[in-house]
Design a protein around this motif. Sequence first.
Motif, PDB file in Angstrom:
ATOM      1  N   GLU A 280       2.070   8.064  -3.360  1.00 61.34           N
ATOM      2  CA  GLU A 280       3.079   8.608  -4.277  1.00 61.34           C
ATOM      3  C   GLU A 280       2.581   8.631  -5.711  1.00 61.34           C
ATOM      4  O   GLU A 280       2.847   9.566  -6.464  1.00 61.34           O
ATOM      5  CB  GLU A 280       4.359   7.786  -4.185  1.00 61.34           C
ATOM      6  N   TYR A 281       1.849   7.605  -6.112  1.00 60.42           N
ATOM      7  CA  TYR A 281       1.333   7.539  -7.474  1.00 60.42           C
ATOM      8  C   TYR A 281      -0.014   8.243  -7.624  1.00 60.42           C
ATOM      9  O   TYR A 281      -0.624   8.207  -8.692  1.00 60.42           O
ATOM     10  CB  TYR A 281       1.209   6.079  -7.919  1.00 60.42           C
ATOM     11  N   GLU A 282      -0.484   8.846  -6.528  1.00 60.74           N
ATOM     12  CA  GLU A 282      -1.727   9.623  -6.547  1.00 60.74           C
ATOM     13  C   GLU A 282      -2.902   8.815  -7.091  1.00 60.74           C
ATOM     14  O   GLU A 282      -3.661   9.262  -7.952  1.00 60.74           O
ATOM     15  CB  GLU A 282      -1.537  10.911  -7.358  1.00 60.74           C
ATOM     16  N   LEU A 283      -3.073   7.619  -6.544  1.00 62.16           N
ATOM     17  CA  LEU A 283      -4.108   6.710  -7.036  1.00 62.16           C
ATOM     18  C   LEU A 283      -5.327   6.618  -6.122  1.00 62.16           C
ATOM     19  O   LEU A 283      -6.334   6.026  -6.508  1.00 62.16           O
ATOM     20  CB  LEU A 283      -3.513   5.308  -7.222  1.00 62.16           C
ATOM     21  N   VAL A 284      -5.222   7.171  -4.909  1.00 62.48           N
ATOM     22  CA  VAL A 284      -6.353   7.038  -3.977  1.00 62.48           C
ATOM     23  C   VAL A 284      -6.901   8.404  -3.562  1.00 62.48           C
ATOM     24  O   VAL A 284      -7.467   8.552  -2.481  1.00 62.48           O
ATOM     25  CB  VAL A 284      -5.955   6.207  -2.741  1.00 62.48           C
TER      26      VAL A 284
ATOM     27  N   ASN B 145       1.489   0.889 -13.347  1.00 57.64           N
ATOM     28  CA  ASN B 145       0.330   0.417 -14.110  1.00 57.64           C
ATOM     29  C   ASN B 145      -0.395  -0.721 -13.396  1.00 57.64           C
ATOM     30  O   ASN B 145      -1.618  -0.834 -13.458  1.00 57.64           O
ATOM     31  CB  ASN B 145       0.725   0.000 -15.536  1.00 57.64           C
ATOM     32  N   ALA B 146       0.352  -1.572 -12.672  1.00 53.67           N
ATOM     33  CA  ALA B 146      -0.271  -2.665 -11.922  1.00 53.67           C
ATOM     34  C   ALA B 146      -0.984  -2.127 -10.678  1.00 53.67           C
ATOM     35  O   ALA B 146      -2.039  -2.627 -10.284  1.00 53.67           O
ATOM     36  CB  ALA B 146       0.777  -3.699 -11.529  1.00 53.67           C
ATOM     37  N   TYR B 147      -0.395  -1.098 -10.042  1.00 50.94           N
ATOM     38  CA  TYR B 147      -1.072  -0.442  -8.919  1.00 50.94           C
ATOM     39  C   TYR B 147      -2.416   0.125  -9.367  1.00 50.94           C
ATOM     40  O   TYR B 147      -3.433   0.004  -8.673  1.00 50.94           O
ATOM     41  CB  TYR B 147      -0.222   0.700  -8.363  1.00 50.94           C
ATOM     42  N   LEU B 148      -2.405   0.754 -10.513  1.00 51.64           N
ATOM     43  CA  LEU B 148      -3.637   1.328 -11.042  1.00 51.64           C
ATOM     44  C   LEU B 148      -4.679   0.247 -11.275  1.00 51.64           C
ATOM     45  O   LEU B 148      -5.859   0.430 -10.968  1.00 51.64           O
ATOM     46  CB  LEU B 148      -3.349   2.072 -12.348  1.00 51.64           C
ATOM     47  N   ARG B 149      -4.232  -0.873 -11.788  1.00 53.99           N
ATOM     48  CA  ARG B 149      -5.161  -1.985 -12.030  1.00 53.99           C
ATOM     49  C   ARG B 149      -5.762  -2.481 -10.719  1.00 53.99           C
ATOM     50  O   ARG B 149      -6.954  -2.778 -10.635  1.00 53.99           O
ATOM     51  CB  ARG B 149      -4.452  -3.120 -12.757  1.00 53.99           C
TER      52      ARG B 149
ATOM     53  N   PHE C 289       0.827  -1.211   0.000  1.00 57.10           N
ATOM     54  CA  PHE C 289       0.000   0.000   0.000  1.00 57.10           C
ATOM     55  C   PHE C 289       0.863   1.263   0.000  1.00 57.10           C
ATOM     56  O   PHE C 289       0.347   2.370  -0.115  1.00 57.10           O
ATOM     57  CB  PHE C 289      -0.902   0.026   1.241  1.00 57.10           C
ATOM     58  N   GLY C 290       2.157   1.089   0.144  1.00 57.94           N
ATOM     59  CA  GLY C 290       3.047   2.219   0.361  1.00 57.94           C
ATOM     60  C   GLY C 290       3.089   3.260  -0.731  1.00 57.94           C
ATOM     61  O   GLY C 290       3.294   4.444  -0.462  1.00 57.94           O
ATOM     62  N   ASP C 291       2.914   2.847  -1.991  1.00 62.54           N
ATOM     63  CA  ASP C 291       3.047   3.786  -3.107  1.00 62.54           C
ATOM     64  C   ASP C 291       1.717   4.356  -3.591  1.00 62.54           C
ATOM     65  O   ASP C 291       1.684   5.092  -4.572  1.00 62.54           O
ATOM     66  CB  ASP C 291       3.767   3.110  -4.278  1.00 62.54           C
TER      67      ASP C 291
END
Length: 291
Positions: free
Chosen positions: A125-129, A277-281, A120-122
């Motif tokens: 950083e990746y501004e996904l949540v 890209n996998a985090y986004l998925r 969950f750490g990134d």
Amino acid sequence: MKKSFAVVFAISILLSFVACGKENTETSSKIQSKTESKISSNAEPNLESKAESKISSNAKPNLESKAESKISSNAEPNLESKAESKHDKLSANSVSNKTKIPETNITFDSNYAFLGNSLFGDLDEYELVDNADVYSYIGMNVATVFDQKLDKHKKPMLDEMLSKDYKTIFIMFGMNEVGWSYPDIFTDDYAELVDEIHSKLPDAKIYLLSITPITQSLEAKGEDGMNSEAIAKFNKLIQKVAKEHNASYLNVNSYLKNEYGFLDENDSPDGCHLQPNAYLRMVNAIKYLIL
């Protein structure tokens, strides 16, 4: 007569040099052409710099068929910067995977919290949540979560989370525990965690996420009991905890693994953590599964 013979001989030698020069020129041309062909056959698609190549080395294009997926599995998209690779809002189907995730209009506001290990750490950083809060620490597990503090914080992160009135909480544990010899300890600690959250935030909806898949190369190493069989076993335990302790189980594993049951090599820098890209998925799978 001798003079005539000498002239003929000189002309013959000259013609020989001309022919040889022509052959060498043609041979050189062929070698150059072959070399250029060999170089270009391994060239990367439309990348403008070494930095760009490094950023996009693990990203896959959106492929429309299995045949195209096989042909283009190593192709790299043209990304212009590291910042863009982290913050661009890719489409839900931006990575090659058999399972397509429908788009949703869900956004995570301050009523949402994410609690878990380094997977969950990134998310921040990746501004996904969006505006959700993330409570994550490297190596954290269901036993240490009760006492683990964020850097320079005075109290455990769990206490910090429970001091706020979250309406929805996503929890991810298990990757650091799959090698444990006594799975019962895992389920007992996980159940205690869920019960603790329910007691402090009785109105909060709790989701327990499955352990994500690992790459085939990481499994081949056989380290720390990390393999797909152990992950499947622990995912069943997580599902059991969710069922028995008033929580919901989200099987994000299915939206990340390929047709062979593994995380694609290009979707992870180390075999278990995720590329953007996998985090986004994973995030899109969460949004879809809670509808």
